[in-house]
Design a protein around this motif. Structure first.
Motif, PDB file in Angstrom:
ATOM      1  N   ALA A 115       0.830  -1.206   0.000  1.00  0.00           N
ATOM      2  CA  ALA A 115       0.000   0.000   0.000  1.00  0.00           C
ATOM      3  C   ALA A 115       0.862   1.252   0.000  1.00  0.00           C
ATOM      4  O   ALA A 115       0.545   2.241  -0.681  1.00  0.00           O
ATOM      5  CB  ALA A 115      -0.925  -0.006   1.214  1.00  0.00           C
ATOM      6  N   PHE A 116       1.962   1.249   0.746  1.00  0.00           N
ATOM      7  CA  PHE A 116       2.853   2.414   0.739  1.00  0.00           C
ATOM      8  C   PHE A 116       3.512   2.574  -0.630  1.00  0.00           C
ATOM      9  O   PHE A 116       3.696   3.701  -1.106  1.00  0.00           O
ATOM     10  CB  PHE A 116       3.916   2.292   1.820  1.00  0.00           C
ATOM     11  CG  PHE A 116       4.882   3.446   1.833  1.00  0.00           C
ATOM     12  CD1 PHE A 116       4.480   4.694   2.286  1.00  0.00           C
ATOM     13  CD2 PHE A 116       6.181   3.296   1.370  1.00  0.00           C
ATOM     14  CE1 PHE A 116       5.354   5.778   2.285  1.00  0.00           C
ATOM     15  CE2 PHE A 116       7.068   4.369   1.374  1.00  0.00           C
ATOM     16  CZ  PHE A 116       6.650   5.608   1.832  1.00  0.00           C
ATOM     17  N   ARG A 117       3.863   1.472  -1.259  1.00  0.00           N
ATOM     18  CA  ARG A 117       4.480   1.552  -2.589  1.00  0.00           C
ATOM     19  C   ARG A 117       3.538   2.191  -3.605  1.00  0.00           C
ATOM     20  O   ARG A 117       3.990   2.853  -4.544  1.00  0.00           O
ATOM     21  CB  ARG A 117       4.894   0.156  -3.063  1.00  0.00           C
ATOM     22  CG  ARG A 117       6.126  -0.386  -2.353  1.00  0.00           C
ATOM     23  CD  ARG A 117       6.411  -1.796  -2.778  1.00  0.00           C
ATOM     24  NE  ARG A 117       7.625  -2.308  -2.160  1.00  0.00           N
ATOM     25  CZ  ARG A 117       7.911  -3.597  -2.049  1.00  0.00           C
ATOM     26  NH1 ARG A 117       7.072  -4.499  -2.530  1.00  0.00           N
ATOM     27  NH2 ARG A 117       9.026  -3.987  -1.473  1.00  0.00           N
ATOM     28  N   ARG A 118       2.240   1.977  -3.423  1.00  0.00           N
ATOM     29  CA  ARG A 118       1.294   2.618  -4.335  1.00  0.00           C
ATOM     30  C   ARG A 118       1.282   4.127  -4.132  1.00  0.00           C
ATOM     31  O   ARG A 118       1.054   4.892  -5.076  1.00  0.00           O
ATOM     32  CB  ARG A 118      -0.103   2.034  -4.128  1.00  0.00           C
ATOM     33  CG  ARG A 118      -0.263   0.624  -4.670  1.00  0.00           C
ATOM     34  CD  ARG A 118      -1.719   0.207  -4.741  1.00  0.00           C
ATOM     35  NE  ARG A 118      -2.310   0.033  -3.424  1.00  0.00           N
ATOM     36  CZ  ARG A 118      -2.282  -1.105  -2.741  1.00  0.00           C
ATOM     37  NH1 ARG A 118      -1.674  -2.173  -3.247  1.00  0.00           N
ATOM     38  NH2 ARG A 118      -2.861  -1.192  -1.554  1.00  0.00           N
ATOM     39  N   VAL A 119       1.525   4.566  -2.892  1.00  0.00           N
ATOM     40  CA  VAL A 119       1.568   5.999  -2.587  1.00  0.00           C
ATOM     41  C   VAL A 119       2.895   6.605  -3.040  1.00  0.00           C
ATOM     42  O   VAL A 119       2.934   7.716  -3.582  1.00  0.00           O
ATOM     43  CB  VAL A 119       1.353   6.231  -1.079  1.00  0.00           C
ATOM     44  CG1 VAL A 119       1.488   7.710  -0.723  1.00  0.00           C
ATOM     45  CG2 VAL A 119      -0.014   5.723  -0.657  1.00  0.00           C
ATOM     46  N   ARG A 120       4.008   5.893  -2.770  1.00  0.00           N
ATOM     47  CA  ARG A 120       5.344   6.368  -3.143  1.00  0.00           C
ATOM     48  C   ARG A 120       6.055   5.289  -3.953  1.00  0.00           C
ATOM     49  O   ARG A 120       6.927   4.588  -3.450  1.00  0.00           O
ATOM     50  CB  ARG A 120       6.150   6.695  -1.885  1.00  0.00           C
ATOM     51  CG  ARG A 120       5.839   8.032  -1.246  1.00  0.00           C
ATOM     52  CD  ARG A 120       6.219   9.221  -2.139  1.00  0.00           C
ATOM     53  NE  ARG A 120       7.612   9.236  -2.509  1.00  0.00           N
ATOM     54  CZ  ARG A 120       8.542   9.952  -1.886  1.00  0.00           C
ATOM     55  NH1 ARG A 120       8.205  10.722  -0.878  1.00  0.00           N
ATOM     56  NH2 ARG A 120       9.798   9.920  -2.281  1.00  0.00           N
ATOM     57  N   ASP A 286       7.567  11.105   4.490  1.00  0.00           N
ATOM     58  CA  ASP A 286       6.378  10.547   3.839  1.00  0.00           C
ATOM     59  C   ASP A 286       5.972   9.233   4.493  1.00  0.00           C
ATOM     60  O   ASP A 286       4.783   8.976   4.706  1.00  0.00           O
ATOM     61  CB  ASP A 286       6.646  10.320   2.353  1.00  0.00           C
ATOM     62  CG  ASP A 286       6.655  11.616   1.561  1.00  0.00           C
ATOM     63  OD1 ASP A 286       6.165  12.638   2.093  1.00  0.00           O
ATOM     64  OD2 ASP A 286       7.147  11.611   0.418  1.00  0.00           O
ATOM     65  N   TRP A 290       2.517   8.486   6.489  1.00  0.00           N
ATOM     66  CA  TRP A 290       1.678   7.386   6.026  1.00  0.00           C
ATOM     67  C   TRP A 290       1.362   6.411   7.161  1.00  0.00           C
ATOM     68  O   TRP A 290       0.214   5.981   7.325  1.00  0.00           O
ATOM     69  CB  TRP A 290       2.369   6.669   4.876  1.00  0.00           C
ATOM     70  CG  TRP A 290       1.617   5.490   4.363  1.00  0.00           C
ATOM     71  CD1 TRP A 290       0.586   5.485   3.473  1.00  0.00           C
ATOM     72  CD2 TRP A 290       1.819   4.127   4.736  1.00  0.00           C
ATOM     73  NE1 TRP A 290       0.142   4.206   3.259  1.00  0.00           N
ATOM     74  CE2 TRP A 290       0.885   3.357   4.024  1.00  0.00           C
ATOM     75  CE3 TRP A 290       2.721   3.497   5.594  1.00  0.00           C
ATOM     76  CZ2 TRP A 290       0.820   1.973   4.155  1.00  0.00           C
ATOM     77  CZ3 TRP A 290       2.650   2.115   5.725  1.00  0.00           C
ATOM     78  CH2 TRP A 290       1.707   1.364   5.016  1.00  0.00           C
ATOM     79  N   ARG A 293      -1.214   7.972   9.411  1.00  0.00           N
ATOM     80  CA  ARG A 293      -2.547   7.969   8.789  1.00  0.00           C
ATOM     81  C   ARG A 293      -3.169   6.575   8.847  1.00  0.00           C
ATOM     82  O   ARG A 293      -4.363   6.426   9.122  1.00  0.00           O
ATOM     83  CB  ARG A 293      -2.467   8.443   7.332  1.00  0.00           C
ATOM     84  CG  ARG A 293      -2.218   9.922   7.157  1.00  0.00           C
ATOM     85  CD  ARG A 293      -2.569  10.372   5.748  1.00  0.00           C
ATOM     86  NE  ARG A 293      -1.875   9.609   4.724  1.00  0.00           N
ATOM     87  CZ  ARG A 293      -0.682   9.932   4.244  1.00  0.00           C
ATOM     88  NH1 ARG A 293      -0.037  10.989   4.723  1.00  0.00           N
ATOM     89  NH2 ARG A 293      -0.109   9.203   3.294  1.00  0.00           N
ATOM     90  N   GLU A 294      -2.385   5.542   8.572  1.00  0.00           N
ATOM     91  CA  GLU A 294      -2.888   4.176   8.631  1.00  0.00           C
ATOM     92  C   GLU A 294      -3.349   3.829  10.038  1.00  0.00           C
ATOM     93  O   GLU A 294      -4.370   3.161  10.222  1.00  0.00           O
ATOM     94  CB  GLU A 294      -1.793   3.201   8.167  1.00  0.00           C
ATOM     95  CG  GLU A 294      -1.514   3.235   6.683  1.00  0.00           C
ATOM     96  CD  GLU A 294      -2.643   2.614   5.881  1.00  0.00           C
ATOM     97  OE1 GLU A 294      -2.961   1.434   6.109  1.00  0.00           O
ATOM     98  OE2 GLU A 294      -3.199   3.319   5.018  1.00  0.00           O
TER      99      GLU A 294
END
Length: 304
Positions: A115-120, A286, A290, A293-294
């Motif tokens: 999920a983090f890879r999708r953001v960054r 970042d 993240w 937020r999670e």
């Protein structure tokens, strides 16, 4: 990207010879043959029309002309190497190192890395899991998520999860032993323990029994394991009852892999804390944002 020094020709050879005071040592450092280094030095001296080295049995020292040239060569090599490292960093994907324990890495972070890879998508996350309570080394971490008390962390650390544990086991184990929510029944069953130091940082079974006014001595049927992942796997495999930490076993409770069979035990000033490393990079900031937020999303989902 390779960290090999830039090929600077004679200036690299001369700088190494002047710094090390030896043609042989310079050749070894540069991965060249000693005759190749000697040839380069002779060609340089011919171009300048003067000896640069005072050669002796114990090595070579710089002659006065060589000292003048060495000052310029050393400064140039240093500046060029700095520039090369900066250029390579520009071309490299940002890397964020997250230091944490095996429990948080296995049950919270790793399922969410995608999920983090999708953001960054341009950032790599290196999760450094350890049984140690703190990173080791000069550059061990950009972000640390560690378990402990408020007093264990600096003021700028942020609490992510409070310590909240509940007895858990597999659903078949609960059904076989006719377990409801009566804590007294748990004492007759095999318990799964997370090995710790003589002064553990987290709740253990003795704390849970004491909080519920129960007494229970260790049993030969109990099982002690050295990582929390093994404790949870043993509970899922119907090997006994474990203490489940909120935030780590939520998914297993939600999908029915584990069931809660007793009252929780809470310690608000203990839990997982996020501590930024010194001078965090934009990519590290970042990741910190993240994670926070999670965590807020998880709390909102639990409250709804």
């Amino acid at each position: 990207m390779s960290e090999r020094p830039l090929d600077l020709g004679w200036i690299r050879v001369f700088e190494a010879v002047g710094r090390l005071g030896s043609l042989t040592m310079a050749a070894r450092e540069l991965g060249l043959s000693q005759p190749a280094v000697s040839y380069t030095m002779r060609m340089l001296e011919e171009q300048l029309g003067t000896p640069l080295l005072l050669r002796g049995h114990r090595g070579s020292t710089l002659a006065p002309p060589g000292q003048t040239l060495y000052r310029a060569a050393a400064a140039a090599v240093g500046e060029l190497d700095i520039a090369a490292r900066a250029i390579r960093r520009m071309n490299r994907r940002p890397v964020v190192r997250l230091f944490t324990d095996y429990g948080f890495a296995s049950f919270w972070m790793m399922p969410r890395v995608a999920a983090f890879r999708r953001v960054r998508p341009d950032t790599e996350v290196h999760v450094i899991a350890s049984a140690s309570t703190d990173p080791r080394g000069d550059d061990a971490e950009d972000v640390a998520v560690l378990f402990g008390a408020r007093t264990d962390f600096p003021a700028h650390a942020t609490q992510l999860l409070e310590e909240r544990v509940v007895p858990v086991c597999g659903p078949r184990f609960a059904a076989r032993h006719q377990l409801g929510t009566e804590p007294g029944r748990i004492g007759a069953l095999p318990l799964l323990h997370l090995e710790s130091t003589p002064r553990p940082r987290w709740f253990g079974w003795a704390d849970w029994f004491a909080a519920n006014g129960l007494a229970r001595q260790p049993s030969s049927n109990d099982l002690s394991l050295n990582t929390y992942g093994l404790v949870v796997q043993a509970a899922i495999a119907d090997q006994g009852v474990a203490l489940g930490w909120a935030g780590l076993i939520d998914g297993a409770l939600a999908d029915g892999t584990l069931v809660a069979i007793g009252p929780p035990l809470v310690r608000a000033d203990h839990g997982y804390w996020l501590r930024p490393g010194p001078d965090p990079s934009p990519a590290a900031c970042d990741l910190i944002d993240w994670i926070e937020r999670e965590m807020r999303a998880d709390r909102d989902a639990a409250d709804s």
